[in-house]
Scaffold this active site. Structure first.
Site, PDB file in Angstrom:
ATOM      1  N   LYS A   1     -67.089 -15.658 -24.070  1.00  0.00           N
ATOM      2  CA  LYS A   1     -66.548 -16.628 -23.423  1.00  0.00           C
ATOM      3  C   LYS A   1     -65.451 -16.156 -21.716  1.00  0.00           C
ATOM      4  O   LYS A   1     -64.805 -15.127 -21.317  1.00  0.00           O
ATOM      5  CB  LYS A   1     -64.920 -16.414 -24.194  1.00  0.00           C
TER       6      LYS A   1
ATOM      7  N   ASP B   1     -69.492 -26.883 -31.756  1.00  0.00           N
ATOM      8  CA  ASP B   1     -68.567 -26.066 -31.907  1.00  0.00           C
ATOM      9  C   ASP B   1     -67.608 -27.742 -32.625  1.00  0.00           C
ATOM     10  O   ASP B   1     -66.592 -26.901 -31.727  1.00  0.00           O
ATOM     11  CB  ASP B   1     -68.318 -25.143 -31.390  1.00  0.00           C
TER      12      ASP B   1
ATOM     13  N   ASP C   1     -68.979 -23.748 -38.282  1.00  0.00           N
ATOM     14  CA  ASP C   1     -68.702 -24.544 -37.607  1.00  0.00           C
ATOM     15  C   ASP C   1     -69.979 -26.202 -36.712  1.00  0.00           C
ATOM     16  O   ASP C   1     -69.178 -26.525 -35.288  1.00  0.00           O
ATOM     17  CB  ASP C   1     -67.696 -24.138 -36.782  1.00  0.00           C
TER      18      ASP C   1
END
EC number: 2.7.7.13
Lengths: 427, 361
Positions: B162, B219, B110
């Protein structure tokens, strides 16, 4: 000899028509290209015995009204006068106050109409109907059929199916009474004033009674002279052999909100097909492409690549640029729509400008097309705390910049917007 | 040299586009995402690319055969029966990657950036350690895997996936160089028929170095980021190869137009627009910050901002589309509609406006 009275209300009435009613009295707002009132006047002037049209209301005399009156007199070659009430006297009080003027010249009968209705005006048929029903002094109400739920918003008429007599009349009942509703168009004989006079006397006596108990008297609604035809007269006359209803299935609608002005435009534009085909725009060389019924004032300047309609009215001096799309909308005098913009279900106010690629869009509030008796809703502005999606209205002199979207919003006059807005009232 | 590209997953975040075409083949700025990466790898000396795939591998296989010929390299596919994350594919491709002692690239599919492969290689050879991990600085680190490391030594303290509170703004850029020695040390327990993520212990305590990368990076796994990445990429094209961009009256900012596209009169295109092969834009169209994929047709006077228009879709006249609206393949949008943030699945016809963001199945 016949006369007609048109009740035009005043500035405190027609608040649902704001912000458009800030600029022009509601009865003069253009519907299908001509002032609302003109449709009434046209219908009246077609009757051979029509001698005079009286407008009764409580607007102060103003330029637009005077101009309209003088133009109308010239165009229709008939006496048209404005009688100003000293206060809001109600639908019955006004005509009672001016009864001498109405009766001068001894008309056999006279029509009374609300200005804020849109109708096919079956006046000759009402005259014939009156001759065939009751005696020479009978009164006729124009009625039409509504669906059960919506009938509660109107005056409801219960009739004797054989004789067409009005047996019972209730204004805006809370439970279902009848699906025949009052269209706001009546045919009276001079005898009506006796009945209104009776009510007036009674009011005065009541006032006297109350005055001995309460000191305040100045509230307008407590005046003896305020008489409402619907609640005070019709309800009392029902079942007395004096009041009859002529039912029509031709088009009819109230014009209370801006959304209903667009709907009414559509109804009148459809009618132009038979009555005024010269008012409908046609697809011609060098002109814009039209779909359905479109009214374009001759002074409007429209690019040939624009696509207009169905149900579009373009006012005087409007400029429309290349590749513009207008549908179900009213564009008022002097407005400018720049290239590639898109106007759907909206009213664009006098002198407003819409920038390139801008999108001005409203949500139509049309009656259910599958129900032949459905009427346009008089929507409340808010529901559940949110603005009800409705026609987008741009007041006079509003500027919309390029490439934005204005959706389901109301913009007050003289506003310059700088971004997109949705579902808002912009002050 | 070899490279392993982790194609893996179903590309669910890039739906509806990935319902028709596997993610690596979705065109980013008029070239399949995968090809951006493969061409950069080839330029850095890679001659064998291994794709770790689990979804629609037949379509990919066919396309890769064609690219093999064109680029003169070898492309293998390493099949995962189910998505195996990061460590799994490495383990699965172990045989292929460890047949000599050369270091190999590993790349998340990605990622779009100004690929620093030559520089990375030089850096890796210089420090002589077993692995190089690329990190980059971003504005919103909580969307990614954050790397906490010592600036001078490059020693890694920890990874935080995250993070909800701010830990660091340096994130794992999804690009690595590993030496085969490191790969041999991965402990893998191979079940009779399957290798799954939980069976692989990806040992991060091999000796590794941080390569800090400061050019544009994105991304592009979801539409919003796809469009942001497009803006960044077009800006870098302007700096490095401005002749590729289209200029002239009616074109604003960075605009990339395939030579077979047809653009009508009085259009205003840009800034930040990519127009694919065979696309038709009729008169008076305004397009900003959009990708228009191959064969799409935008009819006259429409206005589009921040959209992805899928292959062979048709947008009617006087349509307004905005707010990361994504049309899948062969979607038809009728005239005069307003589409705000709609995610439209392939072969769908839209006859009503979508004033608030939603998914249209």
């Amino acid at each position: 000899m016949l006369k007609a009275v048109i009740l035009i209300g005043g500035p405190q009435k027609g608040t649902r028509f704001r912000p458009l009613s800030f600029e022009v009295p509601k009865p003069l707002f253009p519907v299908a290209g001509v002032p609302m009132l003109q449709h009434h006047i046209e219908a009246c002037s077609k009757l051979p015995n029509m001698k005079e049209i009286l407008l009764i209301g409580f607007y102060q005399p103003n330029e637009e009204l005077n101009r309209f009156l003088s133009c109308a007199q010239q165009d229709f070659k008939i006496s048209i006068r404005y009688l100003q009430e000293y206060a809001a006297l109600g639908t019955g009080g006004g005509i009672y106050h001016f009864r001498d003027q109405i009766l001068s010249g001894s008309p056999e009968a006279f029509f009374v109409m609300n200005a804020d209705v849109c109708s096919e005006f079956p006046l000759p048929e009402m005259l014939d109907f009156q001759k065939e029903h009751g005696d020479a002094y009978s009164f006729v109400i124009l009625g039409t059929t509504a669906n059960r739920k919506q009938s509660l918003n109107y005056g409801c008429i219960v009739e004797n199916e054989q004789t067409d007599e009005v047996l019972h009349y209730v204004e805006k009942p809370s439970t279902f009474v009848s699906d025949i509703i009052n269209c706001g168009i009546y045919l009276f004989t001079p005898e009506i004033f006796q009945h209104i006079g009776t009510v007036f006397q009674k009011n005065q006596q009541d006032m006297l009674f109350y005055r001995t108990r309460l000191e305040e008297q100045s509230n307008g609604w407590h005046r003896a002279e305020v008489i409402r035809l619907e609640q005070d007269i019709f309800t009392a006359l029902a079942g007395q052999g004096k009041l009859y209803v002529y039912k029509t299935d031709r088009f009819w609608s109230q014009i209370k909100s801006a959304g209903s002005a667009i709907y009414a435009s559509r109804l009148y534009l459809n009618q132009y097909h038979t009555t005024h085909p010269e008012r409908l725009a046609t697809n011609r060389e060098g002109g814009p492409k039209t779909r359905g019924h479109v009214y374009i004032h001759p002074t409007a300047n429209i690019d040939p690549t624009a696509v207009l309609g169905p149900n579009v009215s373009i006012g005087t001096g409007v400029t429309i640029g290349a590749g513009v799309r207008v549908r179900e909308s009213i564009i008022l005098h002097g407005a400018t729509l720049q290239d590639h913009s898109c106007v759907l279900n909206s009213i664009v106010g006098w002198g407003s400008t819409i920038g390139k690629w801008a999108r001005v869009e409203g949500t139509p509030s049309d009656p259910n097309p599958n129900d032949p008796y459905a009427k346009i809703d008089s929507e409340t502005l808010f529901r559940d705390g949110k603005l009800t999606p409705s026609i987008t209205i741009l007041g006079c002199n509003v500027n919309i910049p390029s490439e934005v979207i204005i959706l389901n919003s109301i913009v007050l006059p003289h506003k310059d917007l700088n971004r997109s807005f949705k579902n808002q009232i912009i002050l | 040299m070899k490279a392993l590209i982790l194609v893996g997953g179903y590309g669910t975040r890039l739906r509806p586009l990935t319902l028709t075409v596997p993610k690596p083949l979705v065109e980013f700025c008029n070239k399949p995402i995968l090809l951006h990466q493969v061409e950069a790898l080839v330029k850095a000396g890679v001659r064998h690319v291994i794709l770790a795939v689990s979804y629609m591998s037949e379509l990919l296989e066919r396309e890769m055969r064609a690219q093999e010929q064109r680029l003169g390299i070898k492309i293998s596919l390493s099949h995962e029966k189910e998505p195996l994350g990061t460590a799994g594919p490495l383990a699965l491709a172990r045989e292929l990657l460890t047949d000599n002692e050369e270091p190999f690239f590993v790349l998340n599919s990605d990622v779009i950036c100004d690929f620093p492969f030559e520089d990375m290689l030089r850096f890796h050879q210089q420090h002589g350690r077993e692995g190089t991990i690329v990190v980059t600085k971003v504005e919103e680190p909580s969307k990614y895997g954050v790397v906490v490391y010592e600036g001078d030594t490059g020693r890694i303290h920890r990874f935080v996936e995250k993070p909800q509170v701010f830990v660091s703004n340096k994130i794992n850029a999804g690009m690595y160089i590993f030496s085969p020695a490191m790969l041999r040390r991965i402990q893998v327990r191979i079940d009779a028929n399957t290798i799954s993520e939980k069976h692989c212990h990806f040992i991060w305590n091999f000796q590794k170095y941080i390569y800090f990368f400061n050019c544009f990076w994105m991304d592009i796994g979801q539409p919003k980021d796809f469009l942001t990445g497009m803006c960044m990429y077009l800006q870098s094209v302007r700096q490095q190869a401005p002749e590729r961009l289209r200029t002239g009256p009616g074109f604003l900012g960075n605009v990339l137009v395939d030579p077979t596209a047809v653009i009508g009169e009085n259009c205003t295109i840009g800034p930040n627009v990519t127009i694919g092969a065979g696309v038709v834009l009729e008169d008076g169209v305004r397009v900003k910050r959009c990708t228009v994929l191959k064969g799409a047709h935008i009819r006259s006077h429409s206005w589009l901002e921040s959209c992805i228009v899928g292959w062979s879709s048709s947008v009617g006249q006087w349509v307004r589309m905005e707010n990361v609206t994504v049309l899948g393949e062969d979607v038809i949008v009728n005239d005069e509609l307003y589409i705000n943030g709609a995610n439209v699945l392939p072969h769908k016809s839209i006859a009503d406006s979508v004033p608030e963001p939603r998914i249209i199945m």
